[in-house]
Write a protein that holds these residues in place. Structure first.
Motif, PDB file in Angstrom:
ATOM      1  N   ARG A  77       0.817  -1.216   0.000  1.00 25.57           N
ATOM      2  CA  ARG A  77       0.000   0.000   0.000  1.00 25.57           C
ATOM      3  C   ARG A  77       0.851   1.267   0.000  1.00 25.57           C
ATOM      4  NH1 ARG A  77      -2.634  -3.908   2.795  1.00 25.57           N
ATOM      5  NH2 ARG A  77      -4.856  -4.200   2.349  1.00 25.57           N
ATOM      6  N   ASN A 123      -2.136  -9.711   4.403  1.00 24.47           N
ATOM      7  CA  ASN A 123      -3.076  -8.619   4.130  1.00 24.47           C
ATOM      8  C   ASN A 123      -2.546  -7.254   4.557  1.00 24.47           C
ATOM      9  OD1 ASN A 123      -5.005 -10.478   3.160  1.00 24.47           O
ATOM     10  ND2 ASN A 123      -5.626 -10.951   5.268  1.00 24.47           N
ATOM     11  N   ASN A 124      -1.434  -7.235   5.292  1.00 26.18           N
ATOM     12  CA  ASN A 124      -0.869  -5.951   5.721  1.00 26.18           C
ATOM     13  C   ASN A 124       0.637  -6.096   5.858  1.00 26.18           C
ATOM     14  OD1 ASN A 124      -0.200  -3.478   6.885  1.00 26.18           O
ATOM     15  ND2 ASN A 124      -2.058  -3.409   8.148  1.00 26.18           N
ATOM     16  N   GLU A 126       3.054  -3.976   5.505  1.00 28.62           N
ATOM     17  CA  GLU A 126       3.752  -2.927   6.240  1.00 28.62           C
ATOM     18  C   GLU A 126       3.700  -3.202   7.752  1.00 28.62           C
ATOM     19  OE1 GLU A 126       2.539  -1.151   2.320  1.00 28.62           O
ATOM     20  OE2 GLU A 126       1.504  -2.295   3.872  1.00 28.62           O
ATOM     21  N   SER A 127       2.545  -3.655   8.251  1.00 31.48           N
ATOM     22  CA  SER A 127       2.426  -4.000   9.667  1.00 31.48           C
ATOM     23  C   SER A 127       3.334  -5.180  10.024  1.00 31.48           C
ATOM     24  CB  SER A 127       0.966  -4.347   9.996  1.00 31.48           C
ATOM     25  OG  SER A 127       0.835  -4.762  11.342  1.00 31.48           O
TER      26      SER A 127
END
Length: 359
Positions: A77, A123-124, A126-127
């Motif tokens: 993202r 799904n994330n 960066e996290s």
């Protein structure tokens, strides 16, 4: 100590990391979906930073951003944050290892860190990378010296050593406990763990140590913990590793433990390892047939054959050890320790097991 800069991380990702990932031989194929935000890549192309004379072109960008149907896709993202975190992770890893091999570390992390991703991490991304950075910065157990006595086992002392794992391992660190006295010693299985910035501990596995220090008299004493247990399904050495580790967590005031579920790319990665081991063994056998008088190839064969036996067609066993057996071990520890309480229902409230330690 040498460090990686932001643009250098981008360039290495383009010309060294993605070609290997897209080839799908060492690691499972992965797609990184950057959408239409490719400005970082074109800035690296038009304003390059020297990295040892390597050249790259627009075709390298097209390869890195290509979406293959037969590969897992990770949505990025925020490309700037993505590469900034990879840069920070590389530099934190160099600091932890006291290493100056910055480019080599950047390439290895860029290729292999994705092996640690769970279902929710996909799904994330960066996290996920933020959490990996927290793990590398943690120094919870570094107040004690390596090899310091931390516990006892009957009349024996128990020392711990914190090991820094390889980039292909499930976690950043391992804790290794050694039972010893009067010249006898026994290395217990290592606990693969990480601790985040909130003091939450993640346990990714308990793996049998490769060390040959396994005194039989000590091992017989380990088995006493299974007395009265019908059909024990976990080796007692792993139980004792967890007992000593949980005790140290309590001493540090850690109250939360999570046992993550299966890492998404693990099974396919071990399928690739299986094929690689077969090819390596066949290669050594060809050398022996061509040069039977050379003893060095016999030694190489013995080491290669040992690795072959460990990984070839063992992906199902490895998957079992990393999931079902690990959960059985944790259930056993929770049954033994009334301060440990499981707070969720596995596979109904997520694929990770969550535990709280109460006074």
């Amino acid at each position: 100590m040498d460090r990686i800069e932001f643009k250098e991380m981008v360039e290495l990702f383009l010309i060294r990391v993605m070609p290997d990932i897209k080839e799908g031989k060492e690691l499972p194929k992965i797609n990184f979906d950057f959408g239409n935000d490719l400005a970082i890549f074109y800035d690296a192309l038009n304003n390059p930073q020297s990295i040892g004379g390597s050249n790259y072109e627009e075709k390298d960008i097209k390869l890195a951003t290509r979406i293959d149907e037969d590969a897992l896709t990770i949505k990025v993202r925020d490309p700037y944050k993505f590469f900034d975190l990879l840069k920070d992770i590389t530099n934190a890893s160099l600091e932890l290892k006291n290493s100056s091999l910055s480019r080599n570390e950047a390439i290895n992390i860029g290729k292999r860190i994705w092996l640690r991703m769970g279902v929710e991490d996909i799904n994330n991304v960066e996290s996920f990378l933020e959490k990996e950075l927290e793990f590398l910065k943690d120094r919870t157990f570094y107040t004690k010296k390596f090899g310091e006595v931390v516990d006892t086992f009957g009349d024996y002392n128990v020392a711990h050593n914190i090991l820094v794992n390889s980039t292909w391992d499930e976690s950043t660190r391992s804790m290794l406990y050694t039972i010893y006295n009067d010249g006898k010693s026994y290395d217990l299985p290592r606990v693969l763990y990480d601790i985040d910035s909130r003091g939450k501990c993640y346990i990714y596995g308990v793996q049998t140590a490769k060390s040959k220090d396994k005194d039989k008299s000590i091992e017989r004493k380990l088995y006493k913990i299974n007395k009265g247990i019908d059909n024990p399904n976990v080796h007692p050495s792993k139980i004792w590793s967890m007992i000593f580790f949980i005790k140290e967590l309590k001493e540090k005031g850690i109250k939360e433990i999570e046992i993550p579920g299966m890492q998404v790319l693990s099974y396919s990665y071990h399928e690739l390892l299986s094929e690689q081991a077969k090819e390596q063994l066949e290669c050594v056998m060809r050398k022996i047939n061509m040069f039977p008088e050379r003893d060095c190839f016999i030694e190489e064969y013995q080491e290669t054959e040992k690795w072959y036996q460990h990984v070839h067609n063992n992906q199902d066993k490895i998957s079992y050890l990393k999931t079902e057996e690990l959960m059985n071990l944790v259930f056993r520890i929770c049954d033994m320790d009334e301060t440990m309480h499981i707070t969720n229902e596995l596979n109904i409230q997520g694929d990770s097991l969550k535990i709280k330690i109460r006074n």
